[in-house]
Design a protein around this motif. Structure first.
Motif, PDB file in Angstrom:
ATOM      1  N   SER A  97      52.477  49.014  42.135  1.00  0.00           N
ATOM      2  CA  SER A  97      51.832  49.878  41.001  1.00  0.00           C
ATOM      3  C   SER A  97      50.707  48.975  40.989  1.00  0.00           C
ATOM      4  CB  SER A  97      52.682  49.312  39.864  1.00  0.00           C
ATOM      5  OG  SER A  97      52.588  47.966  39.684  1.00  0.00           O
ATOM      6  N   MET A  98      49.701  49.778  40.211  1.00  0.00           N
ATOM      7  CA  MET A  98      48.317  49.410  40.452  1.00  0.00           C
ATOM      8  C   MET A  98      47.922  49.627  38.674  1.00  0.00           C
ATOM      9  SD  MET A  98      44.677  50.808  41.841  1.00  0.00           S
ATOM     10  CE  MET A  98      44.435  52.185  40.607  1.00  0.00           C
ATOM     11  N   LYS A  99      47.151  48.783  38.026  1.00  0.00           N
ATOM     12  CA  LYS A  99      46.517  48.904  36.771  1.00  0.00           C
ATOM     13  C   LYS A  99      45.013  48.209  36.794  1.00  0.00           C
ATOM     14  CE  LYS A  99      47.894  44.181  34.965  1.00  0.00           C
ATOM     15  NZ  LYS A  99      48.602  43.417  33.905  1.00  0.00           N
ATOM     16  N   VAL A 100      44.106  48.950  36.083  1.00  0.00           N
ATOM     17  CA  VAL A 100      42.544  48.736  35.970  1.00  0.00           C
ATOM     18  C   VAL A 100      42.452  47.570  35.039  1.00  0.00           C
ATOM     19  CG1 VAL A 100      40.434  49.662  36.040  1.00  0.00           C
ATOM     20  CG2 VAL A 100      42.247  50.833  37.281  1.00  0.00           C
ATOM     21  N   GLU A 101      41.868  46.736  35.245  1.00  0.00           N
ATOM     22  CA  GLU A 101      41.361  45.765  34.423  1.00  0.00           C
ATOM     23  C   GLU A 101      39.772  45.548  34.463  1.00  0.00           C
ATOM     24  OE1 GLU A 101      43.654  42.063  34.752  1.00  0.00           O
ATOM     25  OE2 GLU A 101      45.253  42.995  34.090  1.00  0.00           O
ATOM     26  N   GLY A 102      38.995  46.172  33.723  1.00  0.00           N
ATOM     27  CA  GLY A 102      37.508  46.210  34.036  1.00  0.00           C
ATOM     28  C   GLY A 102      37.157  46.893  35.340  1.00  0.00           C
ATOM     29  N   ARG A 103      36.420  46.303  36.097  1.00  0.00           N
ATOM     30  CA  ARG A 103      36.047  46.443  37.205  1.00  0.00           C
ATOM     31  C   ARG A 103      36.988  46.324  38.381  1.00  0.00           C
ATOM     32  NH1 ARG A 103      30.249  47.595  37.188  1.00  0.00           N
ATOM     33  NH2 ARG A 103      30.235  47.345  39.395  1.00  0.00           N
ATOM     34  N   LYS A 104      38.179  45.714  38.041  1.00  0.00           N
ATOM     35  CA  LYS A 104      38.863  45.398  39.139  1.00  0.00           C
ATOM     36  C   LYS A 104      40.313  46.116  38.886  1.00  0.00           C
ATOM     37  CE  LYS A 104      37.283  40.741  39.584  1.00  0.00           C
ATOM     38  NZ  LYS A 104      37.126  39.277  39.613  1.00  0.00           N
ATOM     39  N   ALA A 105      41.006  46.349  40.056  1.00  0.00           N
ATOM     40  CA  ALA A 105      42.291  47.046  40.268  1.00  0.00           C
ATOM     41  C   ALA A 105      43.345  45.757  40.374  1.00  0.00           C
ATOM     42  CB  ALA A 105      42.351  47.882  41.246  1.00  0.00           C
ATOM     43  N   VAL A 106      44.506  45.776  39.754  1.00  0.00           N
ATOM     44  CA  VAL A 106      45.218  44.669  39.984  1.00  0.00           C
ATOM     45  C   VAL A 106      46.648  45.461  40.632  1.00  0.00           C
ATOM     46  CG1 VAL A 106      46.809  42.900  39.007  1.00  0.00           C
ATOM     47  CG2 VAL A 106      44.423  43.344  38.160  1.00  0.00           C
ATOM     48  N   LEU A 107      46.999  45.072  41.783  1.00  0.00           N
ATOM     49  CA  LEU A 107      48.127  45.624  42.445  1.00  0.00           C
ATOM     50  C   LEU A 107      49.197  44.762  42.411  1.00  0.00           C
ATOM     51  CD1 LEU A 107      46.081  46.903  45.646  1.00  0.00           C
ATOM     52  CD2 LEU A 107      46.400  48.057  43.669  1.00  0.00           C
ATOM     53  N   THR A 108      50.407  45.288  42.250  1.00  0.00           N
ATOM     54  CA  THR A 108      51.819  44.602  42.266  1.00  0.00           C
ATOM     55  C   THR A 108      52.569  45.042  43.582  1.00  0.00           C
ATOM     56  OG1 THR A 108      51.522  44.246  39.788  1.00  0.00           O
ATOM     57  CG2 THR A 108      53.580  43.904  41.053  1.00  0.00           C
ATOM     58  N   PHE A 109      53.137  44.142  44.432  1.00  0.00           N
ATOM     59  CA  PHE A 109      53.922  44.530  45.464  1.00  0.00           C
ATOM     60  C   PHE A 109      55.545  44.009  45.289  1.00  0.00           C
ATOM     61  CE2 PHE A 109      49.477  44.026  46.409  1.00  0.00           C
ATOM     62  CZ  PHE A 109      49.392  45.104  47.191  1.00  0.00           C
ATOM     63  N   ASP A 110      56.309  44.680  46.006  1.00  0.00           N
ATOM     64  CA  ASP A 110      57.633  44.232  46.118  1.00  0.00           C
ATOM     65  C   ASP A 110      57.893  43.833  47.605  1.00  0.00           C
ATOM     66  OD1 ASP A 110      58.557  45.225  43.664  1.00  0.00           O
ATOM     67  OD2 ASP A 110      58.578  47.036  44.631  1.00  0.00           O
ATOM     68  N   HIS A 111      58.895  42.812  47.957  1.00  0.00           N
ATOM     69  CA  HIS A 111      59.347  42.304  49.079  1.00  0.00           C
ATOM     70  C   HIS A 111      58.283  41.372  49.572  1.00  0.00           C
ATOM     71  CE1 HIS A 111      62.310  45.435  49.083  1.00  0.00           C
ATOM     72  NE2 HIS A 111      61.479  46.167  48.886  1.00  0.00           N
TER      73      HIS A 111
ATOM     74  N   VAL B  77      44.350  37.072  46.528  1.00  0.00           N
ATOM     75  CA  VAL B  77      45.555  36.802  45.753  1.00  0.00           C
ATOM     76  C   VAL B  77      45.816  36.165  44.425  1.00  0.00           C
ATOM     77  CG1 VAL B  77      47.807  35.506  46.361  1.00  0.00           C
ATOM     78  CG2 VAL B  77      46.350  36.710  48.249  1.00  0.00           C
ATOM     79  N   THR B  78      46.363  36.829  43.504  1.00  0.00           N
ATOM     80  CA  THR B  78      46.356  36.283  42.179  1.00  0.00           C
ATOM     81  C   THR B  78      47.720  35.643  41.553  1.00  0.00           C
ATOM     82  OG1 THR B  78      46.361  38.425  41.187  1.00  0.00           O
ATOM     83  CG2 THR B  78      44.190  37.515  41.416  1.00  0.00           C
ATOM     84  N   GLY B  79      48.778  36.039  42.266  1.00  0.00           N
ATOM     85  CA  GLY B  79      49.966  35.599  42.272  1.00  0.00           C
ATOM     86  C   GLY B  79      50.754  35.676  43.508  1.00  0.00           C
ATOM     87  N   ASP B  80      52.200  35.242  43.329  1.00  0.00           N
ATOM     88  CA  ASP B  80      53.145  35.510  44.298  1.00  0.00           C
ATOM     89  C   ASP B  80      53.175  36.982  44.850  1.00  0.00           C
ATOM     90  OD1 ASP B  80      53.518  32.775  44.650  1.00  0.00           O
ATOM     91  OD2 ASP B  80      55.517  33.160  43.598  1.00  0.00           O
ATOM     92  N   ASN B  81      53.020  37.745  44.003  1.00  0.00           N
ATOM     93  CA  ASN B  81      53.125  39.431  44.346  1.00  0.00           C
ATOM     94  C   ASN B  81      52.027  40.244  43.947  1.00  0.00           C
ATOM     95  OD1 ASN B  81      53.963  39.131  41.680  1.00  0.00           O
ATOM     96  ND2 ASN B  81      55.612  40.892  41.927  1.00  0.00           N
ATOM     97  N   THR B  82      50.829  39.702  43.521  1.00  0.00           N
ATOM     98  CA  THR B  82      49.774  40.348  42.874  1.00  0.00           C
ATOM     99  C   THR B  82      48.396  40.077  43.773  1.00  0.00           C
ATOM    100  OG1 THR B  82      49.424  38.889  41.407  1.00  0.00           O
ATOM    101  CG2 THR B  82      50.705  40.446  40.840  1.00  0.00           C
ATOM    102  N   ILE B  83      47.721  41.099  43.823  1.00  0.00           N
ATOM    103  CA  ILE B  83      46.426  41.092  44.514  1.00  0.00           C
ATOM    104  C   ILE B  83      45.463  41.970  43.957  1.00  0.00           C
ATOM    105  CG2 ILE B  83      45.100  41.617  46.615  1.00  0.00           C
ATOM    106  CD1 ILE B  83      47.310  41.262  48.373  1.00  0.00           C
ATOM    107  N   GLU B  84      44.124  41.301  43.472  1.00  0.00           N
ATOM    108  CA  GLU B  84      43.187  41.902  42.628  1.00  0.00           C
ATOM    109  C   GLU B  84      41.907  42.451  43.907  1.00  0.00           C
ATOM    110  OE1 GLU B  84      41.940  39.864  38.800  1.00  0.00           O
ATOM    111  OE2 GLU B  84      40.363  38.995  40.280  1.00  0.00           O
ATOM    112  N   VAL B  85      41.384  43.687  43.465  1.00  0.00           N
ATOM    113  CA  VAL B  85      40.793  44.527  44.561  1.00  0.00           C
ATOM    114  C   VAL B  85      39.464  44.961  43.689  1.00  0.00           C
ATOM    115  CG1 VAL B  85      40.451  46.304  46.029  1.00  0.00           C
ATOM    116  CG2 VAL B  85      42.871  45.047  45.866  1.00  0.00           C
ATOM    117  N   TRP B  86      38.201  44.685  44.380  1.00  0.00           N
ATOM    118  CA  TRP B  86      37.116  45.079  43.289  1.00  0.00           C
ATOM    119  C   TRP B  86      35.865  45.374  44.561  1.00  0.00           C
ATOM    120  CZ3 TRP B  86      38.350  40.266  44.042  1.00  0.00           C
ATOM    121  CH2 TRP B  86      37.373  39.412  44.243  1.00  0.00           C
ATOM    122  N   SER B  87      34.870  46.088  44.061  1.00  0.00           N
ATOM    123  CA  SER B  87      33.600  46.370  44.855  1.00  0.00           C
ATOM    124  C   SER B  87      32.510  46.400  43.673  1.00  0.00           C
ATOM    125  CB  SER B  87      33.739  47.448  45.880  1.00  0.00           C
ATOM    126  OG  SER B  87      32.545  47.626  46.207  1.00  0.00           O
ATOM    127  N   ASP B  88      31.422  45.721  44.066  1.00  0.00           N
ATOM    128  CA  ASP B  88      30.386  45.847  43.108  1.00  0.00           C
ATOM    129  C   ASP B  88      29.632  47.206  42.974  1.00  0.00           C
ATOM    130  OD1 ASP B  88      30.628  42.982  42.833  1.00  0.00           O
ATOM    131  OD2 ASP B  88      28.899  42.486  44.162  1.00  0.00           O
TER     132      ASP B  88
END
Length: 532
Positions: A430-444, A476-487
């Motif tokens: 899944s993905m959720k947007v927090e301001g200018r960043k996309a926070v992605l969650t992953f399985d496995h 990487v922001t957690g065991d199963n989360t990654i934060e993505v962005w571009s200026d």
């Protein structure tokens, strides 16, 4: 060697071939053509000396005899009750053996008016190794072939290869035989198949039988009964295309025959040959015509006891990746229905990285095909070996088949045999947007993420509502989360990872399995409207 004796004990060699089993309505319909009456009991090539029968289940054995002939099948050693059957009007008979204890060797004796004896039969794990050229690619052409061949001393591994034959006529048998794995026999066998089977054999310590039926360049639709495709209106354009090619065949064949005569004359006169026209025989008897491989290669083996199948194909369908979303699952479900063993395990290799690397985000048919493969995980008892890191940009046939096979073997070991090893690559959830960043969650994500080679996470792209993707930074922001962005993207709408023919990407789980390529959007791709 398979031994045949008449009722008086005279030994002689068998002749002829036979017809495979029909386990479901479609298979039965395909098998209605009656075989001519024969005086001898005969077995198809899939049953022979050195074969491996699938342990833990009742395995079918079938063959042919005179109509009405009584057949008995016995197994030794052990307290096995003989099985009996009567050949039908078409001469076909079938029995189901009780499950054999793991190991062997066993001797199977089939008696009718004559006797057929199968020796050195083992009971273990049987897998079908199927797909196109990357599955067909042999051990002798893989990495470290000289070392691998010299070390292939595994009498508990047995190999059989089904020859390539493309036809619309359902085949009942093939030319082939089981062989004991050795330096003399392994070089021409499927590399992925052998390395997969070797891992299973060494880990479990049980016999392994491998059936290689791969065909280089094959299209998915060639592995599916034509009747199944015809029953689905989504494949009408594809079948209409082939119907036109079939209608044009006589004229095209005459043109090619005329060219052959002209070329032969030119050669005799020392002149250059005229340019060759398209050879329509390649279409009619090749590896793309719907149903061709199903009839000519797969059908003679359907019903033989197996644990599951491994598959490496998709390159030939990359121009129709959206169609593959439903065609590939249809193929798997059809095989399962016809085999009559329920939802047997089916594990495939996702397409590797290939072709030129691009320095900016682009659309990609290969990325869309990988997406279609991942979508097929919705089927039960399936698995995907992600190898986005194992390809070769300049060669569609990467030589590193060992690591490909290990990633497939992880699925089988974990899911079929209960071995506690990680098997599935991290997948997007899944993905959720927090301001200018996309926070992605992953399985496995076994043990969390780690980037390979450098600390920077590579391979991500982000786009706003304008659907224009740009390279993105990631953390990487957690065991199963990654934060993505571009200026340059103030309001992210979509993120993609490893979305290219040959992406530059480096994200793995701590277990060493690469992150599965993905996209968060469902915007129409470049193959969306392609049907043939």
């Amino acid at each position: 060697m398979r031994r045949v004796r008449d009722a008086d004990g005279t030994r002689r060699h068998p002749a002829g071939a036979g017809m495979t089993t029909g386990l479901a309505a479609l298979a039965a319909a395909l098998m209605m053509a009656a075989a001519p009456a024969r005086a001898d009991v005969k077995l198809p090539a899939i049953f022979g000396d050195h074969m491996v029968l699938q342990r833990g289940q009742a395995d079918k054995i079938w063959g042919w005899a005179d109509p009405g002939e009584e057949i008995t099948v016995s197994v030794a050693p052990g307290d096995h009750q003989p099985k009996s059957a009567k050949a039908g009007a078409d001469g076909r008979w079938e029995v189901s053996l009780d499950a054999l204890e793991t190991g062997g060797p066993y001797t199977i004796t089939v008696k009718g008016k004559n006797t057929v004896t199968l020796s050195d039969v083992l009971s273990g794990e049987v897998w079908v190794c199927s797909g196109q050229s990357n599955m067909q690619w042999n051990v002798g052409s893989a990495n470290d072939a000289d070392l691998e061949i010299r070390a292939a001393k595994f009498p508990g591994i047995r190999l059989i290869t089904v020859p390539n034959r493309g036809t619309q006529e359902p085949q009942k048998d093939f030319q082939g035989r089981w062989e004991v794995c050795s330096p003399e026999t392994v070089g021409g066998f499927s590399a992925v198949g052998y390395f997969f089977g070797r891992q299973i054999h060494q880990t479990l310590g049980v016999p392994v039988g491998l059936i290689n039926d791969a065909w280089g360049g094959s299209a998915c639709e060639a592995w599916i009964p034509r009747e199944k495709l015809a029953a689905d209106p989504r494949y009408k354009p594809l079948l209409d295309h082939w119907a036109q090619a079939e209608a044009n065949y006589p004229q095209a064949k005459k043109a090619h025959d005329k060219w052959e005569a002209a070329a032969a004359k030119a050669k005799a006169e020392g002149k250059p040959a005229p340019q060759e026209p398209h050879n329509p025989d390649w279409d009619m008897h090749g590896n793309s015509r719907p149903g061709n491989i199903f009839n000519g290669v797969l059908l003679p083996t359907i019903g033989y006891g197996i644990r599951g199948a491994i598959w490496y194909q998709g390159e030939s369908n990359s121009g129709r990746a959206y169609q593959y979303r439903h065609m590939f699952p249809l193929m798997i479900e059809t095989w399962r229905d016809l085999w009559g063993q329920g939802d047997f395990s089916f594990y495939w290799v996702q397409l590797a990285d290939f072709m030129e690397e691009k320095d900016r985000p682009v659309e990609s048919g290969w990325a869309e095909l990988r997406e279609a493969q991942t979508m097929t995980l919705k089927l039960p008892h399936t698995g995907e070996a992600v190898i986005i890191d194992l390809g070769e940009g300049r060669d569609i046939h990467p030589r590193n088949k060992q690591d490909v096979a290990k990633r497939l073997a992880r699925w089988a070991l974990a899911k079929d045999y209960g071995v506690p090893v990680p098997c599935q690559s991290p997948t997007y959830r899944s993905m959720k947007v927090e301001g200018r960043k996309a926070v992605l969650t992953f399985d496995h994500v076994d043990g969390g993420f780690r980037p390979f080679d450098v600390d920077e996470l590579r391979g991500f792209a982000v786009a706003g509502a304008d659907r224009k993707f740009v390279k993105a930074q990631a953390k990487v922001t957690g065991d199963n989360t990654i934060e993505v962005w571009s200026d340059s993207v103030s309001d992210p709408a979509a993120v993609r990872y490893a979305w290219a023919d040959n992406p530059v990407c480096n994200v793995y789980s701590q277990a060493g399995l690469p992150l599965t390529p993905f996209r968060t959007d469902d915007w129409p791709g470049i193959t969306a409207g392609n049907t043939h």
